[in-house]
Design an enzyme around this catalytic site. Structure first.
Site, PDB file in Angstrom:
ATOM      1  N   CYS A  87      23.631 106.664  33.661  1.00  6.83           N
ATOM      2  CA  CYS A  87      22.314 105.997  33.637  1.00  6.83           C
ATOM      3  C   CYS A  87      21.326 106.751  34.498  1.00  6.83           C
ATOM      4  O   CYS A  87      20.129 106.756  34.231  1.00  6.83           O
ATOM      5  CB  CYS A  87      22.408 104.584  34.204  1.00  6.83           C
ATOM      6  SG  CYS A  87      23.561 103.521  33.372  1.00  6.83           S
ATOM      7  N   GLU A 138      15.505 102.064  24.051  1.00  7.06           N
ATOM      8  CA  GLU A 138      16.002 102.227  25.423  1.00  7.06           C
ATOM      9  C   GLU A 138      16.282 103.692  25.737  1.00  7.06           C
ATOM     10  O   GLU A 138      16.990 104.014  26.688  1.00  7.06           O
ATOM     11  CB  GLU A 138      17.249 101.364  25.619  1.00  7.06           C
ATOM     12  CG  GLU A 138      16.993  99.874  25.371  1.00  7.06           C
ATOM     13  CD  GLU A 138      16.462  99.108  26.589  1.00  7.06           C
ATOM     14  OE1 GLU A 138      16.938  99.347  27.707  1.00  7.06           O
ATOM     15  OE2 GLU A 138      15.566  98.247  26.413  1.00  7.06           O
ATOM     16  N   HIS A 153      24.028  98.930  26.670  1.00  2.15           N
ATOM     17  CA  HIS A 153      23.612 100.233  26.129  1.00  2.15           C
ATOM     18  C   HIS A 153      24.867 100.925  25.601  1.00  2.15           C
ATOM     19  O   HIS A 153      25.955 100.736  26.152  1.00  2.15           O
ATOM     20  CB  HIS A 153      23.015 101.132  27.218  1.00  2.15           C
ATOM     21  CG  HIS A 153      21.661 100.713  27.711  1.00  2.15           C
ATOM     22  ND1 HIS A 153      21.315 100.755  29.040  1.00  2.15           N
ATOM     23  CD2 HIS A 153      20.563 100.278  27.048  1.00  2.15           C
ATOM     24  CE1 HIS A 153      20.057 100.352  29.183  1.00  2.15           C
ATOM     25  NE2 HIS A 153      19.585 100.047  27.993  1.00  2.15           N
ATOM     26  N   ARG A 211      19.312  95.600  22.521  1.00 10.48           N
ATOM     27  CA  ARG A 211      18.024  96.123  22.988  1.00 10.48           C
ATOM     28  C   ARG A 211      17.432  97.192  22.073  1.00 10.48           C
ATOM     29  O   ARG A 211      16.230  97.430  22.104  1.00 10.48           O
ATOM     30  CB  ARG A 211      18.190  96.735  24.386  1.00 10.48           C
ATOM     31  CG  ARG A 211      18.668  95.769  25.453  1.00 10.48           C
ATOM     32  CD  ARG A 211      18.457  96.420  26.810  1.00 10.48           C
ATOM     33  NE  ARG A 211      19.161  95.760  27.896  1.00 10.48           N
ATOM     34  CZ  ARG A 211      19.025  96.112  29.159  1.00 10.48           C
ATOM     35  NH1 ARG A 211      18.235  97.118  29.489  1.00 10.48           N
ATOM     36  NH2 ARG A 211      19.690  95.488  30.104  1.00 10.48           N
TER      37      ARG A 211
HETATM   38  O1  SUG Z   1      18.213  98.117  32.218  1.00  9.99           O
HETATM   39  N1  SUG Z   1      19.483  97.343  35.396  1.00  9.99           N
HETATM   40  C1  SUG Z   1      19.277  98.322  34.348  1.00  9.99           C
HETATM   41  C2  SUG Z   1      20.452  99.258  34.262  1.00  9.99           C
HETATM   42  C3  SUG Z   1      20.172 100.401  33.335  1.00  9.99           C
HETATM   43  C4  SUG Z   1      21.402 101.194  33.050  1.00  9.99           C
HETATM   44  N2  SUG Z   1      21.105 102.277  32.217  1.00  9.99           N
HETATM   45  C5  SUG Z   1      21.921 102.794  31.272  1.00  9.99           C
HETATM   46  N3  SUG Z   1      22.981 102.180  30.853  1.00  9.99           N
HETATM   47  N4  SUG Z   1      21.597 103.934  30.755  1.00  9.99           N
HETATM   48  C6  SUG Z   1      19.031  97.612  33.002  1.00  9.99           C
HETATM   49  O2  SUG Z   1      19.677  96.602  32.746  1.00  9.99           O
HETATM   50  C7  SUG Z   1      18.818  95.549  36.893  1.00  9.99           C
HETATM   51  C8  SUG Z   1      17.688  95.289  37.839  1.00  9.99           C
HETATM   52  C9  SUG Z   1      17.910  94.081  38.695  1.00  9.99           C
HETATM   53  O3  SUG Z   1      18.589  93.148  38.254  1.00  9.99           O
HETATM   54  O4  SUG Z   1      17.392  94.072  39.836  1.00  9.99           O
HETATM   55  C10 SUG Z   1      18.481  96.593  35.835  1.00  9.99           C
HETATM   56  O5  SUG Z   1      17.348  96.714  35.450  1.00  9.99           O
END
Ligand code: SUG
Length: 448
Positions: free
Chosen positions: A371, A174, A250, A214
């Site tokens: 993020c 990730e 994460h 992940r």
């Molecule tokens: O991968 N949300 C992302 C959020 C990523 C956050 N990134 C970090 N923590 N660095 C994920 O879960 C949700 C999309 C939706 O539900 O429409 C989403 O992909």
């Protein structure tokens, strides 16, 4: 030579929506099917970029991807013209259309892992695109991510790019969301801290029971090898599986590091004392003095950390040596977190200041300030080698704000994803954006 940390923030794409796509990400699940506002989302992100630029931090922009992803839908058996592909998917498999419409590339902390040149064997800055293999909607990002990274960091004498790891869960990666770097100065050799949720090949490591882990240990090790990192400059730690099961999908939802400082929740890791001692020892050998700022669960429960995104903050070094924490508005909305932050900045520790940003549109999908940005530590000559089209300036901010105003909708619901006009709007906007950011042809589509 001077060195800087440059934050490359994801520009939110025109299809930003709430698809409920990320099992294990509490915000994504609980806002599933809510109506989104892509225009507001993009402007909130640009507002943060502008504010940080005005505070004197180096700021860059990371372009969004083309969505709906018609090629991904075709690979799943939908056929005909682009409009027919979208119509068939909407009729037969709405969840697939939603996945292929996500603007999730905005969270550029997940785009790749970066190792600065002071850490790598060949003295170049290394990038490995993240396969984001745990979720289908994210697994389709990396080919375009690689092209965009290549266009931003094009000079092969200073930048090295690696393709994403094999696209299987055993190498689930990730990117920088599970990677932190400690160093005395940004140009000094540092200690790269890789945090994994499970091991794919060694059953001795525990795994979460409820939600997916992940990132694997094996993915972290592969990235460290690809980047030519020596063992003396790497520390691996396992995330506490119990916090993954509480929604910490994460590591950047439970800790953040910068310079010599790690700001972390006491439940973030397994074998915390051992991990901290290793970081302390290795950073010490590289001339740094490791400082760990531990947040006890008695002050902030894991649940409050997940709700407020306290740790999904940007920890930035100010010119006077103190550190600034950039947090989302949700931290001010949580009485326990806010009172903790007030105590923290009133104390004698390294974190002196807190700045609050409204990033609600992204936050509702589980994406906070950290993020939204990819950190790249660059020496002066490397910064000069970056495509200057993606470096934020007052003029670029004005241009991008007008570009969003011209192309973005202010309302998007699930039914709107079936609109073939949305694809036309997205392609038109991105075609213009490649010229604004001087990216060349990084997108698969061709406008006639
Ligand atoms: O991968 N949300 C992302 C959020 C990523 C956050 N990134 C970090 N923590 N660095 C994920 O879960 C949700 C999309 C939706 O539900 O429409 C989403 O992909």
């Amino acid at each position: 030579m001077n060195a800087y940390e440059v934050n490359f923030d994801g520009l939110v794409g025109p299809t930003h929506n709430y698809g409920g796509l990320s099992y294990g990400n509490v915000a994504s699940q609980s806002n599933s099917q809510a109506v989104s506002n892509p225009k507001e989302a993009a402007l909130q992100g640009l507002g943060k970029m502008k504010a940080l630029m005005e505070m004197g931090f180096k700021q860059g922009v990371f372009a969004p991807q083309e969505r709906q992803d018609v090629a991904a839908l075709r690979s799943l058996g939908f056929s005909g013209s682009d409009a027919e592909v979208i119509a068939q998917a909407a009729k037969q498999a709405m969840p697939l259309l939603a996945a292929c419409s996500s603007a999730s590339s905005m969270w550029t902390a997940n785009s790749c892992t970066v190792s600065p040149s002071a850490d790598t064997a060949d003295g170049r800055v290394h990038f490995t695109a993240a396969n984001l293999n745990c979720k289908f909607h994210r697994s389709i990002e990396h080919p375009t991510t690689s092209r965009v990274l290549g266009a931003m960091f094009a000079n092969e004498s200073v930048f090295a790019h690696h393709a994403a790891l094999p696209a299987v869960g055993q190498f689930g990666d990730e990117g920088a969301a599970n990677h932190t770097r400690f160093c005395k100065g940004y140009g000094d050799a540092g200690v790269e801290f890789f945090v994994f949720g499970r091991s794919a090949f060694d059953a001795r490591f525990p795994a979460p029971q409820r939600y997916p882990a992940r990132q694997t240990l094996e993915a972290c090790q592969a990235v460290a090898r690809l980047h030519g990192l020596g063992a003396e400059g790497v520390v691996y730690a396992q995330q506490n599986p119990a916090v993954i099961d509480q929604g910490v999908f994460h590591n950047d939802v439970i800790s953040v590091g910068n310079g010599e400082v790690l700001f972390y929740h006491e439940d973030a890791f397994l074998e915390t004392d051992k991990v901290l001692a290793e970081l302390d020892g290795k950073l010490g050998k590289r001339g740094g003095r490791f400082q760990a700022v531990r947040v006890p669960r008695s002050a902030v429960a894991v649940e409050d950390a997940v709700r407020s995104y306290l740790f999904n903050s940007q920890l930035l070094s100010r010119a006077d040596g103190g550190m600034l924490l950039v947090v989302p508005e949700e931290c001010r909305g949580n009485a326990r977190v806010w009172s903790y932050l007030n105590e923290l900045t009133a104390g004698q520790g390294p974190i002196r200041e807190v700045k609050v940003f409204d990033l609600k549109q992204s936050m509702q999908n589980g994406g906070g300030p950290a993020c939204l940005r990819l950190r790249v530590a660059l020496k002066e000559n490397e910064l000069a080698a970056v495509n200057q089209g993606v470096i934020m300036t007052p003029d670029l901010y004005t241009t991008l704000t007008a570009w969003v105003g011209k192309h973005y909708r202010d309302r998007l619901s699930e039914t709107d994803l079936a609109d073939p006009q949305l694809l036309v709007e997205c392609r038109t906007a991105l075609d213009e954006l490649t010229q604004i950011l001087k990216l060349g042809s990084v997108y698969p589509f061709q406008l006639n």
